[in-house]
Design an enzyme around this catalytic site. Sequence first.
Site, PDB file in Angstrom:
ATOM      1  N   THR A 123      52.190  36.755  42.035  1.00 50.42           N
ATOM      2  CA  THR A 123      52.460  37.809  43.006  1.00 50.42           C
ATOM      3  C   THR A 123      51.837  37.502  44.356  1.00 50.42           C
ATOM      4  O   THR A 123      52.490  37.590  45.399  1.00 50.42           O
ATOM      5  CB  THR A 123      51.925  39.150  42.479  1.00 50.42           C
ATOM      6  OG1 THR A 123      52.530  39.431  41.216  1.00 50.42           O
ATOM      7  CG2 THR A 123      52.245  40.274  43.443  1.00 50.42           C
ATOM      8  N   VAL A 124      50.564  37.114  44.346  1.00 51.19           N
ATOM      9  CA  VAL A 124      49.878  36.842  45.609  1.00 51.19           C
ATOM     10  C   VAL A 124      50.353  35.531  46.217  1.00 51.19           C
ATOM     11  O   VAL A 124      50.608  35.446  47.419  1.00 51.19           O
ATOM     12  CB  VAL A 124      48.356  36.820  45.402  1.00 51.19           C
ATOM     13  CG1 VAL A 124      47.636  36.458  46.700  1.00 51.19           C
ATOM     14  CG2 VAL A 124      47.867  38.171  44.898  1.00 51.19           C
ATOM     15  N   LYS A 167      37.500  35.642  41.924  1.00 46.48           N
ATOM     16  CA  LYS A 167      36.163  36.245  41.825  1.00 46.48           C
ATOM     17  C   LYS A 167      35.352  35.646  40.678  1.00 46.48           C
ATOM     18  O   LYS A 167      34.134  35.510  40.775  1.00 46.48           O
ATOM     19  CB  LYS A 167      36.256  37.766  41.677  1.00 46.48           C
ATOM     20  CG  LYS A 167      36.784  38.295  40.347  1.00 46.48           C
ATOM     21  CD  LYS A 167      38.221  38.698  40.470  1.00 46.48           C
ATOM     22  CE  LYS A 167      38.782  39.318  39.193  1.00 46.48           C
ATOM     23  NZ  LYS A 167      40.196  39.704  39.373  1.00 46.48           N
ATOM     24  N   GLU A 219      46.356  45.392  32.692  1.00 46.58           N
ATOM     25  CA  GLU A 219      46.905  44.331  31.847  1.00 46.58           C
ATOM     26  C   GLU A 219      47.103  44.848  30.427  1.00 46.58           C
ATOM     27  O   GLU A 219      46.549  45.881  30.031  1.00 46.58           O
ATOM     28  CB  GLU A 219      45.951  43.136  31.828  1.00 46.58           C
ATOM     29  CG  GLU A 219      45.653  42.539  33.190  1.00 46.58           C
ATOM     30  CD  GLU A 219      46.841  41.808  33.794  1.00 46.58           C
ATOM     31  OE1 GLU A 219      47.766  41.456  33.032  1.00 46.58           O
ATOM     32  OE2 GLU A 219      46.843  41.605  35.020  1.00 46.58           O
ATOM     33  N   LYS A 228      32.477  40.770  40.964  1.00 47.70           N
ATOM     34  CA  LYS A 228      32.533  41.083  42.388  1.00 47.70           C
ATOM     35  C   LYS A 228      31.171  41.528  42.918  1.00 47.70           C
ATOM     36  O   LYS A 228      30.781  41.166  44.033  1.00 47.70           O
ATOM     37  CB  LYS A 228      33.599  42.161  42.633  1.00 47.70           C
ATOM     38  CG  LYS A 228      35.007  41.695  42.294  1.00 47.70           C
ATOM     39  CD  LYS A 228      36.010  42.844  42.330  1.00 47.70           C
ATOM     40  CE  LYS A 228      37.411  42.366  41.998  1.00 47.70           C
ATOM     41  NZ  LYS A 228      38.381  43.482  41.947  1.00 47.70           N
TER      42      LYS A 228
END
Length: 438
Positions: A14-15, A105, A190, A205
């Site tokens: 997607t990214v 991350k 998910e 993060k």
Amino acid sequence: MAEAIGIALLGAGTVGSGVSRALASGTERYATRVGRELALRGVLVRDAGRARDGVPEGHLTSDVEAVLADPGTHVVVELMGGEEPARGYIERALSSGRHVVTANKEVMAKHGPELLAVASRRGVRLLYEAAVAGGIPIISPLSRDLLANEITEVTAIINGTTNFMLTEMAQRAAEYDEVLAEAQRLGYAEADPASDVDGVDAAYKLAILCGLAFHVVVSPEAVARQGIRDLAARDFAYARELGYAIKLLAQGRVEPGPGGDELLATVAPTLVARDEPLATVDGVRNAVQVEGDLAGRVLFEGAGAGARPTASAVLADVLEVARDVATGRLPPEAATYAPARVRPPDRILTRHYLRLTVADHAGVLAGIAGILGRHEISLASVIQVEADARARTAEIVITTHPAIAGRLQEALGEIAALEGEVLEVGSVLPIYADGSAR
């Protein structure tokens, strides 16, 4: 015309597809801002035979050597996710003298210092703005804009999946299983939601944020975690009655300890006073609140995930690196930090919310209060509600004044052992109020 700056993508999900589309649609704009054209050289995928929306024909490859060894590639953008092989590819790209931009991350939380050291030795950049809060700029502000500050605390809502779920539980009085199914249906969670709902994602993060804010090396395994699986809809009703919202807060701060400064790093569903700005961050939005001695409190809020916000952060890093390539500017040397001294969770001082199911008869509350008192835990408020008139059970909700977490756990062990009186020790949550959980 000067040589185009070559960009390689590792991953076309997607990214990755969003980054590819943006590079194509913004060709002229980016060339003007950088001073040289940006050219997509290749896109690494598992199956090069399957077309990807947004990726130009002929750019897909499953051969990592064709991407990492391409002499025309100046910047490698890693968007694969997961620890391996992403970490290895990042290290290879840096070692070969290529700049790297990543949104990973897990890799940056576990291996960031060593990879930044590789980048420094090779005279290249490793940028990772998208690794923490998607489209919200926070890595750059901590690295540059707030660098003059002594940061005292970082408090964040940095997992959109859990923030959506907690918002739904609060607003609809829905239970955990129902909101998880809804999050999965909408694509926010998910099929295996463990990384989100157990606080793993937020811990990665937070480790990155604490490293930048407090100039230490923080292992994500050292972050104390509590997930959201055990929350019930009635916890949100009680929280509202008490003047709080419940948020999965990632918190980091440095406090004096017996052997020097200690880092407190926690991820937990937390009661947040309704007049706190973080209490109003709802849905899939993220927020990072930083408190410094010069700037005071600064709040960064926005879309923490999704193709467009994350692509925005990735491309901002790409353009920054591309300017370095275009101008020949040398990157700064990587700072070297010592490992953090992390305070054990049982020595953290904080207020707490407790929900207990008890037998509804005289003396039960007095017995519970007595045990808490013996462990030096004082009560700030008590709510008692009849749970089942026929079974003669009640629910007791207690908020405490600041108490050492280890003492509370010892007290709760004794309370749970009150056979025939305490039927369940339900939710045990920290309270964050008035800008402090202390």
